[in-house]
Design a protein around this motif. Structure first.
Motif, short mmCIF file in Angstrom:
data_model
loop_
_atom_site.label_atom_id
_atom_site.label_comp_id
_atom_site.label_asym_id
_atom_site.label_seq_id
_atom_site.Cartn_x
_atom_site.Cartn_y
_atom_site.Cartn_z
N ALA A 198 0.84 -1.20 0.00
CA ALA A 198 0.00 0.00 0.00
C ALA A 198 0.87 1.25 0.00
N TYR A 199 1.93 1.23 0.79
CA TYR A 199 2.86 2.37 0.83
C TYR A 199 3.52 2.57 -0.54
N LYS A 200 4.01 1.49 -1.13
CA LYS A 200 4.66 1.60 -2.44
C LYS A 200 3.68 2.09 -3.50
N THR A 201 2.44 1.64 -3.44
CA THR A 201 1.42 2.11 -4.39
C THR A 201 1.19 3.61 -4.22
N ALA A 202 1.07 4.04 -2.97
CA ALA A 202 0.84 5.46 -2.70
C ALA A 202 2.00 6.32 -3.19
N MET A 203 3.22 5.80 -3.11
CA MET A 203 4.40 6.54 -3.53
C MET A 203 4.66 6.41 -5.03
N GLY A 204 3.90 5.55 -5.71
CA GLY A 204 4.09 5.34 -7.14
C GLY A 204 5.35 4.56 -7.46
N GLU A 205 5.82 3.76 -6.51
CA GLU A 205 7.03 2.97 -6.68
C GLU A 205 6.69 1.51 -6.95
N PRO A 206 7.62 0.75 -7.55
CA PRO A 206 7.36 -0.68 -7.79
C PRO A 206 7.38 -1.46 -6.48
N TYR A 207 6.64 -2.57 -6.45
CA TYR A 207 6.57 -3.42 -5.27
C TYR A 207 7.89 -4.15 -5.04
N VAL A 208 8.16 -4.41 -3.79
CA VAL A 208 9.27 -5.28 -3.41
C VAL A 208 8.63 -6.46 -2.68
N TYR A 209 8.78 -7.64 -3.24
CA TYR A 209 8.12 -8.81 -2.68
C TYR A 209 8.91 -9.36 -1.49
N PRO A 210 8.22 -10.09 -0.59
CA PRO A 210 8.89 -10.62 0.60
C PRO A 210 9.98 -11.62 0.24
N ASP A 211 10.98 -11.68 1.10
CA ASP A 211 12.08 -12.63 0.97
C ASP A 211 12.10 -13.47 2.25
N ASN A 212 11.71 -14.72 2.15
CA ASN A 212 11.57 -15.57 3.33
C ASN A 212 12.89 -15.87 4.04
N SER A 213 14.02 -15.56 3.42
CA SER A 213 15.30 -15.82 4.07
C SER A 213 15.67 -14.72 5.07
N LEU A 214 14.92 -13.63 5.10
CA LEU A 214 15.22 -12.50 5.99
C LEU A 214 14.40 -12.57 7.26
N SER A 215 14.86 -11.88 8.29
CA SER A 215 14.08 -11.78 9.52
C SER A 215 12.83 -10.93 9.25
N PHE A 216 11.89 -10.97 10.19
CA PHE A 216 10.64 -10.23 10.02
C PHE A 216 10.91 -8.74 9.83
N ALA A 217 11.69 -8.15 10.75
CA ALA A 217 11.95 -6.71 10.69
C ALA A 217 12.74 -6.33 9.43
N HIS A 218 13.76 -7.10 9.11
CA HIS A 218 14.58 -6.81 7.94
C HIS A 218 13.72 -6.90 6.67
N ASN A 219 12.89 -7.92 6.60
CA ASN A 219 12.03 -8.11 5.44
C ASN A 219 11.04 -6.95 5.29
N PHE A 220 10.42 -6.55 6.38
CA PHE A 220 9.45 -5.46 6.33
C PHE A 220 10.10 -4.15 5.89
N LEU A 221 11.25 -3.82 6.48
CA LEU A 221 11.94 -2.59 6.11
C LEU A 221 12.41 -2.63 4.66
N ARG A 222 12.84 -3.79 4.19
CA ARG A 222 13.25 -3.94 2.80
C ARG A 222 12.06 -3.71 1.86
N MET A 223 10.91 -4.30 2.19
CA MET A 223 9.72 -4.12 1.35
C MET A 223 9.26 -2.67 1.34
N MET A 224 9.41 -1.97 2.45
CA MET A 224 8.95 -0.58 2.54
C MET A 224 9.89 0.41 1.85
N PHE A 225 11.19 0.26 2.04
CA PHE A 225 12.09 1.35 1.69
C PHE A 225 13.18 1.03 0.67
N SER A 226 13.17 -0.17 0.08
CA SER A 226 14.21 -0.43 -0.92
C SER A 226 13.72 -0.07 -2.31
#
Length: 84
Positions: free
Chosen positions: A56-84
């Motif tokens: 939802a954040y990426k859509t609002a910013m007009g940026e492409p989605y970053v899909y989850p990576d199951n090899s990462l921790s919860f926090a690392h994965n969430f921050l990567r999806m939000m801000f990479s």
């Protein structure tokens, strides 16, 4: 789900729309089941919320989605999806 929203839409409005749309996929399985099946449905929706929030954040910013990576921790994965 996310393609129907315009860039610049408020992320919370996008998230509300997407979560509401999710109910159409599993309606009969959870609504006519037992209390345990409804509780399981609630847990499944809650588990999807970090991914939905990031998309939802990426859509609002007009940026492409970053899909989850199951090899990462919860926090690392969430921050990567939000801000990479």
């Amino acid at each position: 789900f996310f393609l129907g929203f315009k860039d610049g839409s408020h992320p919370m409005a996008i998230m509300v729309g997407v979560v509401g749309a999710l109910s159409s996929f599993q309606h009969s399985r959870h609504m006519q089941g037992t209390q345990e099946s409804r509780a399981k449905a609630a847990v499944e929706i809650i588990a999807k919320m970090p991914t939905i929030a990031a998309m939802a954040y990426k859509t609002a910013m007009g940026e492409p989605y970053v899909y989850p990576d199951n090899s990462l921790s919860f926090a690392h994965n969430f921050l990567r999806m939000m801000f990479s």
